[in-house]
Design a protein around this motif. Structure first.
Motif: not given
Length: 52
Positions: A32-51
């Motif tokens: 899956q691909l998880k996308i979230a806003n950074r807590q400091d409000g500057c940009g985003a965090v994208v995580s690519l998760i593959i088992k």
């Protein structure tokens, strides 16, 4: 949603395909691909998760 961009000034240079392709690849490998806003409000965090 595939091929999405909100920025009209980027039209012609950016087609919003990167995250769509990454999500498609992740899902084809059972991940899956998880996308979230950074807590400091500057940009985003994208995580690519593959088992393994």
């Amino acid at each position: 949603m595939e091929f999405f961009t909100e920025k009209t000034e980027r039209s012609g240079k950016h087609y919003g395909m990167g995250l769509y392709i990454a999500k498609s690849v992740a899902e084809k490998h059972g991940g899956q691909l998880k996308i979230a806003n950074r807590q400091d409000g500057c940009g985003a965090v994208v995580s690519l998760i593959i088992k393994k």
